[in-house]
Scaffold this motif. Structure first.
Motif, PDB file in Angstrom:
ATOM      1  N   ILE A 108       7.821  -2.864  -5.293  1.00 34.61           N
ATOM      2  CA  ILE A 108       6.762  -3.362  -4.420  1.00 34.61           C
ATOM      3  C   ILE A 108       5.928  -2.143  -4.064  1.00 34.61           C
ATOM      4  O   ILE A 108       6.432  -1.187  -3.478  1.00 34.61           O
ATOM      5  N   THR A 109       4.654  -2.159  -4.447  1.00 26.50           N
ATOM      6  CA  THR A 109       3.805  -0.984  -4.240  1.00 26.50           C
ATOM      7  C   THR A 109       2.461  -1.338  -3.625  1.00 26.50           C
ATOM      8  O   THR A 109       1.903  -2.395  -3.904  1.00 26.50           O
ATOM      9  N   ASP A 110       1.984  -0.417  -2.813  1.00 26.66           N
ATOM     10  CA  ASP A 110       0.645  -0.534  -2.262  1.00 26.66           C
ATOM     11  C   ASP A 110      -0.350  -0.159  -3.360  1.00 26.66           C
ATOM     12  O   ASP A 110      -0.026   0.605  -4.274  1.00 26.66           O
ATOM     13  N   PHE A 111      -1.544  -0.682  -3.273  1.00 28.68           N
ATOM     14  CA  PHE A 111      -2.587  -0.330  -4.242  1.00 28.68           C
ATOM     15  C   PHE A 111      -3.199   1.035  -3.927  1.00 28.68           C
ATOM     16  O   PHE A 111      -3.318   1.887  -4.793  1.00 28.68           O
ATOM     17  N   HIS A 112      -3.571   1.244  -2.666  1.00 27.81           N
ATOM     18  CA  HIS A 112      -4.253   2.475  -2.267  1.00 27.81           C
ATOM     19  C   HIS A 112      -3.243   3.525  -1.808  1.00 27.81           C
ATOM     20  O   HIS A 112      -2.677   3.410  -0.721  1.00 27.81           O
ATOM     21  N   MET A 113      -3.010   4.525  -2.649  1.00 29.40           N
ATOM     22  CA  MET A 113      -2.136   5.645  -2.312  1.00 29.40           C
ATOM     23  C   MET A 113      -2.743   6.912  -2.904  1.00 29.40           C
ATOM     24  O   MET A 113      -3.402   6.856  -3.943  1.00 29.40           O
ATOM     25  N   SER A 138      -2.194  -5.178  -1.268  1.00 24.14           N
ATOM     26  CA  SER A 138      -3.458  -4.495  -1.002  1.00 24.14           C
ATOM     27  C   SER A 138      -4.348  -5.312  -0.086  1.00 24.14           C
ATOM     28  O   SER A 138      -4.209  -6.530   0.020  1.00 24.14           O
ATOM     29  N   CYS A 139      -5.279  -4.600   0.524  1.00 25.36           N
ATOM     30  CA  CYS A 139      -6.354  -5.260   1.273  1.00 25.36           C
ATOM     31  C   CYS A 139      -7.625  -5.235   0.432  1.00 25.36           C
ATOM     32  O   CYS A 139      -8.713  -5.518   0.912  1.00 25.36           O
ATOM     33  N   GLU A 140      -7.472  -4.900  -0.839  1.00 25.05           N
ATOM     34  CA  GLU A 140      -8.593  -4.762  -1.785  1.00 25.05           C
ATOM     35  C   GLU A 140      -9.389  -6.062  -1.875  1.00 25.05           C
ATOM     36  O   GLU A 140      -8.827  -7.133  -2.061  1.00 25.05           O
ATOM     37  N   ALA A 141     -10.704  -5.926  -1.748  1.00 26.30           N
ATOM     38  CA  ALA A 141     -11.573  -7.092  -1.824  1.00 26.30           C
ATOM     39  C   ALA A 141     -12.388  -7.129  -3.108  1.00 26.30           C
ATOM     40  O   ALA A 141     -13.008  -8.143  -3.420  1.00 26.30           O
ATOM     41  N   ILE A 156      -0.167  -9.450  -3.566  1.00 25.10           N
ATOM     42  CA  ILE A 156      -0.098  -9.907  -2.179  1.00 25.10           C
ATOM     43  C   ILE A 156      -1.237  -9.252  -1.405  1.00 25.10           C
ATOM     44  O   ILE A 156      -1.399  -8.034  -1.434  1.00 25.10           O
ATOM     45  N   VAL A 157      -2.006 -10.065  -0.697  1.00 26.54           N
ATOM     46  CA  VAL A 157      -3.141  -9.572   0.073  1.00 26.54           C
ATOM     47  C   VAL A 157      -2.708  -9.349   1.524  1.00 26.54           C
ATOM     48  O   VAL A 157      -2.040 -10.201   2.122  1.00 26.54           O
ATOM     49  N   LYS A 158      -3.089  -8.176   2.057  1.00 20.14           N
ATOM     50  CA  LYS A 158      -2.836  -7.883   3.479  1.00 20.14           C
ATOM     51  C   LYS A 158      -3.867  -8.623   4.314  1.00 20.14           C
ATOM     52  O   LYS A 158      -5.017  -8.723   3.887  1.00 20.14           O
ATOM     53  N   PRO A 159      -3.514  -9.128   5.469  1.00 22.02           N
ATOM     54  CA  PRO A 159      -2.166  -9.163   6.031  1.00 22.02           C
ATOM     55  C   PRO A 159      -1.344 -10.269   5.365  1.00 22.02           C
ATOM     56  O   PRO A 159      -1.892 -11.238   4.840  1.00 22.02           O
ATOM     57  N   ILE A 204       3.934   5.269   6.366  1.00 26.81           N
ATOM     58  CA  ILE A 204       5.312   5.048   6.816  1.00 26.81           C
ATOM     59  C   ILE A 204       5.441   3.730   7.578  1.00 26.81           C
ATOM     60  O   ILE A 204       6.430   3.004   7.411  1.00 26.81           O
ATOM     61  N   SER A 205       4.440   3.383   8.382  1.00 29.17           N
ATOM     62  CA  SER A 205       4.515   2.137   9.154  1.00 29.17           C
ATOM     63  C   SER A 205       4.551   0.924   8.227  1.00 29.17           C
ATOM     64  O   SER A 205       5.291  -0.030   8.470  1.00 29.17           O
ATOM     65  N   MET A 206       3.773   0.954   7.147  1.00 26.22           N
ATOM     66  CA  MET A 206       3.764  -0.166   6.207  1.00 26.22           C
ATOM     67  C   MET A 206       5.095  -0.265   5.465  1.00 26.22           C
ATOM     68  O   MET A 206       5.605  -1.372   5.241  1.00 26.22           O
ATOM     69  N   ARG A 207       5.653   0.894   5.064  1.00 28.67           N
ATOM     70  CA  ARG A 207       6.967   0.881   4.416  1.00 28.67           C
ATOM     71  C   ARG A 207       8.005   0.262   5.347  1.00 28.67           C
ATOM     72  O   ARG A 207       8.805  -0.564   4.921  1.00 28.67           O
ATOM     73  N   HIS A 208       7.960   0.633   6.609  1.00 25.60           N
ATOM     74  CA  HIS A 208       8.940   0.107   7.563  1.00 25.60           C
ATOM     75  C   HIS A 208       8.756  -1.389   7.805  1.00 25.60           C
ATOM     76  O   HIS A 208       9.741  -2.115   7.950  1.00 25.60           O
ATOM     77  N   VAL A 209       7.524  -1.848   7.850  1.00 28.19           N
ATOM     78  CA  VAL A 209       7.268  -3.288   7.985  1.00 28.19           C
ATOM     79  C   VAL A 209       7.856  -4.033   6.790  1.00 28.19           C
ATOM     80  O   VAL A 209       8.568  -5.038   6.943  1.00 28.19           O
ATOM     81  N   LEU A 210       7.579  -3.532   5.589  1.00 27.28           N
ATOM     82  CA  LEU A 210       8.110  -4.181   4.378  1.00 27.28           C
ATOM     83  C   LEU A 210       9.635  -4.168   4.358  1.00 27.28           C
ATOM     84  O   LEU A 210      10.263  -5.184   4.042  1.00 27.28           O
TER      85      LEU A 210
END
Length: 130
Positions: A50-55, A82-85, A102-105, A10-16
């Protein structure tokens, strides 16, 4: 531009959503996971996902594959965050025809740049069709 934001945090959704609103995008819906996002995409028309990779349940890569294999959604621009490396995982996402990665951060400028690229591609398609 109608945007769907999918992220299990939820925090990431709100930031976006906050970033998108600061960039004057106000027509935004949110999904808590890939399954809900895919259901929403089938019921409503969106200009960008816009979607996160890890869900959980259905991750961003699986969601992307479902979108690309769906006749009505196949051309929907998808931004993956994602923060995927793992180089292999990132290459797999690119091979699945993600529109942007898009890479986090990240910053508001990064989101703005990606959305501007999508708008430019959309306007070129419109011009070519007309």
């Amino acid at each position: 531009m109608k945007i769907l934001v999918a992220d299990d945090m939820i925090s990431m959704r709100h930031v976006l959503i906050h970033i998108l609103r600061s960039l004057d995008y106000t027509d935004i819906d949110e999904a808590i996971d890939g399954i809900q996002a895919f259901e929403m995409l089938q019921k409503k028309r969106y200009d960008v996902l816009i979607t996160d990779f890890h869900m959980p349940k259905l991750d961003g890569h699986q969601l992307l594959e479902r979108v690309r294999n769906h006749a009505k959604l196949a051309r929907l621009p998808v931004l993956m965050i994602s923060c995927e490396a793992s180089k292999e995982k990132i290459q797999s996402i690119i091979a699945s025809k993600v529109t942007g990665f898009i890479v986090k951060p990240f910053t508001a400028k990064t989101i703005e740049k990606q959305l501007n690229k999508i708008k430019q591609k959309s306007s070129r398609l419109t011009i070519q069709i007309e």
